[in-house]
Design a protein around this motif. Structure first.
Motif, mmCIF file in Angstrom:
data_model
loop_
_atom_site.group_PDB
_atom_site.id
_atom_site.type_symbol
_atom_site.label_atom_id
_atom_site.label_comp_id
_atom_site.label_asym_id
_atom_site.label_seq_id
_atom_site.Cartn_x
_atom_site.Cartn_y
_atom_site.Cartn_z
ATOM 1 N N PHE A 89 0.830 -1.205 0.000
ATOM 2 C CA PHE A 89 0.000 0.000 0.000
ATOM 3 C C PHE A 89 0.866 1.258 0.000
ATOM 4 C CE2 PHE A 89 -2.219 3.484 2.023
ATOM 5 C CZ PHE A 89 -3.423 3.497 1.341
ATOM 6 N N LEU A 90 1.887 1.284 0.854
ATOM 7 C CA LEU A 90 2.745 2.459 0.945
ATOM 8 C C LEU A 90 3.525 2.694 -0.347
ATOM 9 C CD1 LEU A 90 4.115 1.987 4.569
ATOM 10 C CD2 LEU A 90 2.420 3.656 3.801
ATOM 11 N N LEU A 91 4.089 1.632 -0.902
ATOM 12 C CA LEU A 91 4.875 1.774 -2.127
ATOM 13 C C LEU A 91 3.987 2.155 -3.311
ATOM 14 C CD1 LEU A 91 7.334 -1.241 -1.769
ATOM 15 C CD2 LEU A 91 7.906 1.195 -1.636
ATOM 16 N N ASP A 92 2.786 1.579 -3.358
ATOM 17 C CA ASP A 92 1.905 1.917 -4.471
ATOM 18 C C ASP A 92 1.345 3.324 -4.324
ATOM 19 O OD1 ASP A 92 0.605 0.881 -6.949
ATOM 20 O OD2 ASP A 92 -1.207 1.401 -5.828
ATOM 21 N N ASP A 93 1.176 3.794 -3.089
ATOM 22 C CA ASP A 93 0.756 5.170 -2.881
ATOM 23 C C ASP A 93 1.842 6.133 -3.359
ATOM 24 O OD1 ASP A 93 -1.300 6.948 -1.910
ATOM 25 O OD2 ASP A 93 0.042 7.441 -0.243
ATOM 26 N N LEU A 94 3.097 5.776 -3.120
ATOM 27 C CA LEU A 94 4.214 6.572 -3.638
ATOM 28 C C LEU A 94 4.233 6.515 -5.159
ATOM 29 C CD1 LEU A 94 6.819 8.212 -3.313
ATOM 30 C CD2 LEU A 94 8.046 6.042 -2.982
ATOM 31 N N ARG A 95 4.002 5.331 -5.704
ATOM 32 C CA ARG A 95 3.914 5.189 -7.161
ATOM 33 C C ARG A 95 2.812 6.076 -7.720
ATOM 34 N NH1 ARG A 95 -0.359 4.055 -10.351
ATOM 35 N NH2 ARG A 95 -1.091 2.819 -8.583
ATOM 36 N N TYR A 96 1.665 6.105 -7.022
ATOM 37 C CA TYR A 96 0.557 6.936 -7.493
ATOM 38 C C TYR A 96 0.947 8.415 -7.457
ATOM 39 C CZ TYR A 96 -3.870 9.267 -8.018
ATOM 40 O OH TYR A 96 -4.870 10.097 -8.481
ATOM 41 N N TYR A 97 1.644 8.853 -6.436
ATOM 42 C CA TYR A 97 2.084 10.252 -6.372
ATOM 43 C C TYR A 97 2.854 10.620 -7.636
ATOM 44 C CZ TYR A 97 4.983 14.286 -5.307
ATOM 45 O OH TYR A 97 5.629 15.494 -5.396
ATOM 46 N N TRP A 98 3.793 9.764 -8.021
ATOM 47 C CA TRP A 98 4.616 10.097 -9.189
ATOM 48 C C TRP A 98 3.825 9.988 -10.484
ATOM 49 C CZ3 TRP A 98 8.546 13.039 -9.071
ATOM 50 C CH2 TRP A 98 9.320 13.112 -7.900
ATOM 51 N N TYR A 99 2.916 9.016 -10.582
ATOM 52 C CA TYR A 99 2.037 8.968 -11.747
ATOM 53 C C TYR A 99 1.251 10.276 -11.854
ATOM 54 C CZ TYR A 99 -2.532 8.871 -13.753
ATOM 55 O OH TYR A 99 -3.666 9.265 -14.414
ATOM 56 N N HIS A 100 0.678 10.697 -10.736
ATOM 57 C CA HIS A 100 -0.182 11.878 -10.714
ATOM 58 C C HIS A 100 0.612 13.135 -11.067
ATOM 59 C CE1 HIS A 100 -3.857 13.736 -8.432
ATOM 60 N NE2 HIS A 100 -3.864 14.001 -9.723
ATOM 61 N N ARG A 101 1.820 13.194 -10.566
ATOM 62 C CA ARG A 101 2.672 14.346 -10.868
ATOM 63 C C ARG A 101 3.025 14.367 -12.353
ATOM 64 N NH1 ARG A 101 7.797 16.395 -7.154
ATOM 65 N NH2 ARG A 101 8.448 18.117 -8.508
ATOM 66 N N ILE A 102 3.366 13.227 -12.915
ATOM 67 C CA ILE A 102 3.653 13.136 -14.346
ATOM 68 C C ILE A 102 2.419 13.515 -15.160
ATOM 69 C CG2 ILE A 102 4.190 11.516 -16.215
ATOM 70 C CD1 ILE A 102 5.935 9.993 -14.145
ATOM 71 N N ALA A 103 1.243 13.086 -14.688
ATOM 72 C CA ALA A 103 0.001 13.364 -15.416
ATOM 73 C C ALA A 103 -0.274 14.849 -15.550
ATOM 74 C CB ALA A 103 -1.176 12.676 -14.719
ATOM 75 N N HIS A 104 0.259 15.648 -14.640
ATOM 76 C CA HIS A 104 0.072 17.099 -14.716
ATOM 77 C C HIS A 104 1.227 17.804 -15.426
ATOM 78 C CE1 HIS A 104 -3.508 18.055 -12.145
ATOM 79 N NE2 HIS A 104 -3.339 16.779 -11.862
ATOM 80 N N ARG A 105 2.292 17.082 -15.693
ATOM 81 C CA ARG A 105 3.474 17.726 -16.267
ATOM 82 C C ARG A 105 3.825 17.219 -17.667
ATOM 83 N NH1 ARG A 105 4.033 22.084 -15.063
ATOM 84 N NH2 ARG A 105 6.269 22.094 -15.468
ATOM 85 N N VAL A 106 3.165 16.174 -18.128
ATOM 86 C CA VAL A 106 3.410 15.619 -19.464
ATOM 87 C C VAL A 106 2.074 15.593 -20.201
ATOM 88 C CG1 VAL A 106 4.160 13.604 -20.783
ATOM 89 C CG2 VAL A 106 5.354 14.235 -18.668
ATOM 90 N N ARG A 107 1.989 16.304 -21.302
ATOM 91 C CA ARG A 107 0.692 16.477 -21.947
ATOM 92 C C ARG A 107 0.065 15.161 -22.389
ATOM 93 N NH1 ARG A 107 -0.811 19.965 -27.378
ATOM 94 N NH2 ARG A 107 -3.067 20.187 -26.931
ATOM 95 N N TRP A 108 0.881 14.208 -22.839
ATOM 96 C CA TRP A 108 0.333 12.928 -23.295
ATOM 97 C C TRP A 108 -0.426 12.229 -22.172
ATOM 98 C CZ3 TRP A 108 -1.278 10.262 -27.150
ATOM 99 C CH2 TRP A 108 -1.393 8.877 -27.070
ATOM 100 N N GLY A 277 -0.062 23.379 -21.967
ATOM 101 C CA GLY A 277 0.046 24.821 -22.174
ATOM 102 C C GLY A 277 1.272 25.239 -22.970
ATOM 103 N N TRP A 278 2.227 24.315 -23.136
ATOM 104 C CA TRP A 278 3.408 24.663 -23.933
ATOM 105 C C TRP A 278 2.987 24.909 -25.383
ATOM 106 C CZ3 TRP A 278 5.674 22.979 -28.376
ATOM 107 C CH2 TRP A 278 6.980 23.443 -28.629
ATOM 108 N N SER A 279 3.620 25.884 -26.018
ATOM 109 C CA SER A 279 3.391 26.123 -27.442
ATOM 110 C C SER A 279 4.693 26.559 -28.089
ATOM 111 C CB SER A 279 2.304 27.183 -27.665
ATOM 112 O OG SER A 279 2.639 28.396 -27.025
ATOM 113 N N HIS A 280 4.837 26.262 -29.335
ATOM 114 C CA HIS A 280 6.101 26.536 -30.015
ATOM 115 C C HIS A 280 6.370 28.026 -30.180
ATOM 116 C CE1 HIS A 280 3.296 26.943 -33.378
ATOM 117 N NE2 HIS A 280 4.250 27.576 -34.044
ATOM 118 N N ASP A 281 5.299 28.842 -30.149
ATOM 119 C CA ASP A 281 5.473 30.282 -30.325
ATOM 120 C C ASP A 281 5.239 31.071 -29.041
ATOM 121 O OD1 ASP A 281 2.774 29.908 -30.059
ATOM 122 O OD2 ASP A 281 2.218 30.782 -31.996
ATOM 123 N N GLY A 282 5.058 30.375 -27.930
ATOM 124 C CA GLY A 282 4.859 31.050 -26.652
ATOM 125 C C GLY A 282 3.520 31.745 -26.510
#
Length: 319
Positions: A89-108, A277-282
């Motif tokens: 449970f603890l390790l998967d909760d940590l795994r979920y934190y990083w999944y969730h963080r990636i989900a907000h920082r990687v558009r795909w 939100g990233w765009s090639h022309d800013g």
């Protein structure tokens, strides 16, 4: 190959979900509690939740089978003791934190997660507004290290069910801040309201599943402030109750951007994997530029949790 079967925690919790939503709706509609429901919005959330269940039944076997195949290459077999379930449970909760963080920082990955943030209301029905396309992001690979360490895929799936049940009840405005030790350790309604808010200071914060300690450890914790009440939704709200559009609108946007004429390969890849939100022309706003603009307008807020030290922090020239 080992085969284990455990109760489907989230399915067993469905009666609790229904009763809790009806209770919250009654409390809000009778003025006994804070919150807001909008009928079409709630129905959209329920349809998204139903679609998520169907997708899980039809496609979940793919990711589970892949992890089960990986099980044969495990370094250890930790078995099924109580301590193994706690560790899982603890390790998967940590795994979920990083999944969730990636989900907000990687558009795909954001493309499958954005639907959960698309409601401009925050109530228990919002918790059911879940993705139909989680398999396609490939993020189940984050569970691979847990399998190789000796946690059976069935054990991981079982403990994650408790994580999901916990995350259900924190989607509410009817509960204010809780007892300080609980707020210090666990993800609470207050902490998760911050996560769903579009206020600049609250963007990209509080990624926790069950334990808020991960955000405190990795510098992504922001406290809910009385003077800055959360505003819900996404930075550019989609303005639709159509569940199909909710589920797929960001994929349509990605395709439009990736196939824009005249771009370099690097720019096309950035539209897939750079932050939303990233765009090639800013020409668009990222969470960093929104935070920086807020600080320029409110210099007294510089350096506070969730905000940069100066109004220019986080600003980078467009590629």
């Amino acid at each position: 190959m080992d085969s284990y079967e455990f109760p489907a925690v989230t399915q067993l919790a469905i009666p609790f979900f229904v009763i809790a939503i009806l209770l919250e709706l009654w409390l809000v509609r009778t003025g006994r509690a804070r919150g807001e429901f909008e009928t079409r919005d709630t129905l959209t959330s329920l349809m998204m939740g139903t679609g998520n269940v169907v997708a899980g039944i039809l496609l979940g076997i793919v990711s589970y089978s892949a992890l089960l195949w990986l099980w044969q290459f495990r370094f250890f077999d930790l078995g099924l003791s109580v301590w193994v379930f706690i560790a899982a449970f603890l390790l998967d909760d940590l795994r979920y934190y990083w999944y969730h963080r990636i989900a907000h920082r990687v558009r795909w990955v954001w493309a499958e997660h954005v639907n959960h943030h698309s409601s401009q209301h925050y109530n228990l029905s919002t918790a059911l507004r879940q993705s139909w396309t989680g398999l396609f992001t490939g993020m189940f690979v984050l569970q691979a290290p847990l399998v190789l360490l000796g946690l059976h895929p069935a054990v991981i799936a079982f403990v994650f069910g408790f994580n999901l049940v916990w995350q259900f009840w924190i989607h509410t405005e009817t509960i204010g801040k809780m007892w300080r030790p609980i707020e210090a350790i666990f993800n609470t309604p207050s902490h998760h309201r911050v996560h769903h808010a579009t206020n600049p200071r609250y963007l990209d914060a509080n990624y926790a599943g069950t334990l808020i300690i991960w955000d405190r450890m990795f510098g992504t914790f922001v406290e809910e402030l009385e003077e800055d009440q959360p505003r819900y939704g996404i930075v550019k709200n989609i303005g639709t109750f159509n569940p199909v559009k909710v589920a797929f609108h960001e994929y349509v946007g990605i395709a439009r951007d990736v196939f824009t004429p005249g771009l370099t390969l690097r720019q096309r890849l950035a539209y897939l994997f750079a932050p939303p939100g990233w765009s090639h022309d800013g020409s668009r706003e990222t969470s960093e530029s929104l935070k920086a603009a807020y600080v320029r307008r409110n210099p007294q807020e510089a350096g506070k949790p969730g905000l940069p030290d100066t109004g220019t922090a986080g600003m980078t020239p467009a590629e």
